[in-house]
Motif scaffolding. Structure first.
Motif, PDB file in Angstrom:
ATOM      1  N   CYS A 115      65.097 -38.100  81.187  1.00 58.71           N
ATOM      2  CA  CYS A 115      65.003 -38.217  82.667  1.00 58.71           C
ATOM      3  C   CYS A 115      63.403 -39.117  82.472  1.00 58.71           C
ATOM      4  O   CYS A 115      62.456 -38.852  82.027  1.00 58.71           O
ATOM      5  CB  CYS A 115      64.562 -36.828  83.429  1.00 58.71           C
ATOM      6  N   TRP A 116      63.751 -40.224  83.411  1.00 60.52           N
ATOM      7  CA  TRP A 116      62.610 -41.169  83.691  1.00 60.52           C
ATOM      8  C   TRP A 116      61.414 -40.615  84.356  1.00 60.52           C
ATOM      9  O   TRP A 116      60.377 -41.445  84.506  1.00 60.52           O
ATOM     10  CB  TRP A 116      63.131 -42.480  84.265  1.00 60.52           C
ATOM     11  N   ILE A 117      61.662 -39.344  85.123  1.00 57.15           N
ATOM     12  CA  ILE A 117      60.676 -38.917  85.992  1.00 57.15           C
ATOM     13  C   ILE A 117      59.736 -37.917  85.135  1.00 57.15           C
ATOM     14  O   ILE A 117      58.647 -38.117  84.951  1.00 57.15           O
ATOM     15  CB  ILE A 117      61.052 -38.203  87.221  1.00 57.15           C
ATOM     16  N   CYS A 118      60.617 -36.763  84.493  1.00 54.38           N
ATOM     17  CA  CYS A 118      59.858 -35.744  83.978  1.00 54.38           C
ATOM     18  C   CYS A 118      59.694 -35.828  82.311  1.00 54.38           C
ATOM     19  O   CYS A 118      59.123 -35.271  81.480  1.00 54.38           O
ATOM     20  CB  CYS A 118      60.652 -34.489  84.139  1.00 54.38           C
ATOM     21  N   LEU A 119      60.649 -36.998  81.799  1.00 54.15           N
ATOM     22  CA  LEU A 119      60.611 -37.389  80.362  1.00 54.15           C
ATOM     23  C   LEU A 119      61.117 -36.171  79.686  1.00 54.15           C
ATOM     24  O   LEU A 119      60.585 -36.000  78.401  1.00 54.15           O
ATOM     25  CB  LEU A 119      59.389 -37.900  79.879  1.00 54.15           C
ATOM     26  N   ASP A 120      62.379 -35.223  80.117  1.00 52.17           N
ATOM     27  CA  ASP A 120      62.834 -34.370  79.345  1.00 52.17           C
ATOM     28  C   ASP A 120      64.278 -34.593  79.204  1.00 52.17           C
ATOM     29  O   ASP A 120      65.069 -35.206  80.293  1.00 52.17           O
ATOM     30  CB  ASP A 120      62.564 -33.094  80.106  1.00 52.17           C
ATOM     31  N   LYS A 121      64.784 -34.269  78.207  1.00 53.12           N
ATOM     32  CA  LYS A 121      66.335 -34.272  78.063  1.00 53.12           C
ATOM     33  C   LYS A 121      67.122 -33.099  78.338  1.00 53.12           C
ATOM     34  O   LYS A 121      68.424 -33.206  78.343  1.00 53.12           O
ATOM     35  CB  LYS A 121      66.732 -34.628  76.473  1.00 53.12           C
ATOM     36  N   ASP A 122      66.455 -31.849  78.423  1.00 55.93           N
ATOM     37  CA  ASP A 122      67.177 -30.768  78.581  1.00 55.93           C
ATOM     38  C   ASP A 122      67.404 -30.415  79.970  1.00 55.93           C
ATOM     39  O   ASP A 122      67.225 -31.116  80.877  1.00 55.93           O
ATOM     40  CB  ASP A 122      66.117 -29.319  77.816  1.00 55.93           C
TER      41      ASP A 122
END
Length: 520
Positions: free
Chosen positions: A366-373
């Motif tokens: 995610c380009w906002i929270c930088l999380d894949k899960d």
């Protein structure tokens, strides 16, 4: 009696007495031994009511009341005839249009009784009966404001066949406040002296004026958004405007807003009547009173005129702003089919953990929270129309747009921050009420502003009744007016900010899963 005498008697209630007994009962002024009475009084000492005046206005108010109750009865009969089951329950079901008919009928009935019984009931009862008009008018305008707010925020399209669905608690609380004030006025005036009665009456009139100004602000906010900008959950980008309906709705909106503003201003003047009575001529007070009554007539007559279609209230612009749009049923169904059945588009981004692992490759985040899960049960998505193909969580994107709208003007459409392509957005009718856009700071600011406005109105009325020099009074009243305008401006800004936040919180951004994007 010649023509000039008849005209003077009708407009000014002029008496032919040679002296001014009882100082004209403070209902006029003495000129060369003759009482020049205010327009509503007549007689040697202005002890009687001016019959042409009270009969004329009382008759018109009673006619408007009869028309409103007739519209209510016809609306009930129409619902009874159109229903197929539970006919009695359907006929007497509470709807927006029926409530407006009822409130208008009760408001004009109270004003008609005030003119009819002015000479036959005690003075405090007469003043209380006159004040009964304003809570019903406030309740009518507030109901329109709440109904428009729900249409703007949620796109409710049930026309006049429904009542408030999400703002009924706030509306009921507002009505409880104004009717409690009215009941308290009726009770308290029975146990105080005449001076206290006049003071209570003037104070309550200033309160009505303040509440009417607050309702006026919200009336303009939602009215301008719906009928001038034609924006809201009910509007679509593909629809064309019905110019005739648009012009009629704008004329109706502006006229009602002017009536409300005029009545509020005249109420404030009436609240300072003891100050103006000694400093204005009988002719000036006569013109003021006639203009005041005409404005009261206009604000009440507006409702039965705007709600003329009692049989099909959903055809009225006041009840259903979708009448402003020209869109065929085929085009509407085609658009709905495209949004619902297009391959790869989805409005629900919750999925199982296995599908997320399959759809998110290494390096996708995610380009906002930088999380894949998963985040709050939502997988990554790529917004529709986005050319940069950056995956993002739906909840993260909504929060980003929400915070962006909190500081923007709200006129531009939400778009990608990189490629600047607008998102494909839909606003469901099951979420997005105004309260979702109000933060704690908004609530505190709005409550403080409303309290400040009420305090300013009361302080202005108290300043008028003091014995201060006129220069000081003018200076203080100028500060009160400037402060009131500043408070109203801040209040409007907070409400518009809350509207933008609520709209952003309610929307659903359409998009595709990253795995579906890779196959295209």
């Amino acid at each position: 009696m010649n023509l000039s005498s008849n005209l003077s008697w009708f407009l000014l209630g002029r008496s032919n007495a040679s002296v001014c007994p009882e100082d004209c009962l403070k209902r006029g002024s003495c000129s060369h031994g003759t009482c020049l009475c205010e327009v509503q009084y007549s007689g040697a000492s202005c002890q009687h009511v001016n019959l042409p005046y009270v009969i004329s206005f009382g008759f018109v108010f009673h006619v408007i009341s009869a028309v409103s109750f007739l519209q209510l009865i016809l609306s009930i009969i129409s619902d009874y005839q159109q229903s197929t089951k539970c006919r009695v329950k359907t006929a007497f079901r509470m709807t927006t249009s029926k409530c407006l008919y009822l409130f208008t009928g009760l408001a004009t009935l109270s004003k008609g009784l005030y003119f009819s019984l002015m000479e036959h009931i005690p003075n405090q009862w007469s003043l209380n009966l006159e004040s009964t008009y304003y809570p019903f008018v406030l309740a009518s305008v507030a109901l329109i404001v709440c109904f428009w707010a729900e249409i703007y925020m949620k796109g409710i399209q049930t026309g006049g066949s429904s009542f408030l669905l999400h703002s009924h608690v706030a509306y009921s609380s507002f009505c409880g406040v104004i009717y409690t004030l009215l009941g308290a006025k009726w009770i308290v005036t029975e146990f105080v002296d005449d001076a206290a009665k006049d003071h209570i009456h003037q104070t309550i009139e200033c309160v009505w004026a303040g509440l009417m100004l607050i309702v006026f602000v919200f009336f303009l906010i939602f009215g301008v958004e719906l009928f001038f900008k034609v924006r809201g959950a009910f509007a679509t980008d593909t629809a064309h405007l019905n110019n005739h309906q648009v012009q009629c709705s704008r004329f109706g909106l502006v006229s009602q807003a002017l009536f409300q503003l005029g009545v509020a201003a005249l109420l404030i003047i009436d609240g300072s009547d003891s100050y103006l009575r000694d400093r204005s001529s009988v002719l000036a007070r006569t013109v003021y009173d006639i203009v005041f009554r005409i404005m009261e007539l206009a604000i009440a007559l507006w409702f039965p005129c705007a709600l003329w279609n009692w049989k099909r209230p959903e055809k009225l612009w006041l009840i259903n702003p979708r009448q402003l749009l020209q869109q065929s049923e085929e085009g509407e169904s085609d658009e709905h089919s495209f949004l619902v059945n297009s391959p790869g588009l989805t409005t629900s981004y919750a999925s199982t953990e296995t599908s997320v692992q399959a759809s998110v490759s290494i390096g996708d985040e995610c380009w906002i929270c930088l999380d894949k899960d998963l985040l709050k049960g939502e997988s990554l998505m790529i917004p529709a129309n986005c050319k940069c193909h950056n995956p993002v969580h739906h909840c993260c994107l909504k929060k980003w747009i929400l915070e962006k709208h909190a500081s923007s003007s709200g006129s531009e459409k939400p778009c990608c921050a990189i490629c600047h392509e607008p998102y494909v957005i839909s606003v469901p009718t099951s979420s997005g009420w105004l309260l979702t856009g109000l933060t704690t700071r908004h609530w505190l600011t709005i409550c403080g502003l409303v309290a400040a406005l009420c305090g300013l109105f009361v302080s202005g009325q108290q300043t008028v009744d003091t014995n201060w020099p006129n220069v000081v009074k003018v200076f203080v009243l100028g500060l009160v007016i400037i402060s009131s305008l500043l408070c109203i401006r801040i209040l409007v800004q907070n409400v518009m900010n809350a509207l933008r936040r609520a709209r952003a919180a309610a929307m659903m951004i359409r998009g595709r899963l990253p795995s579906e994007e890779a196959t295209l």
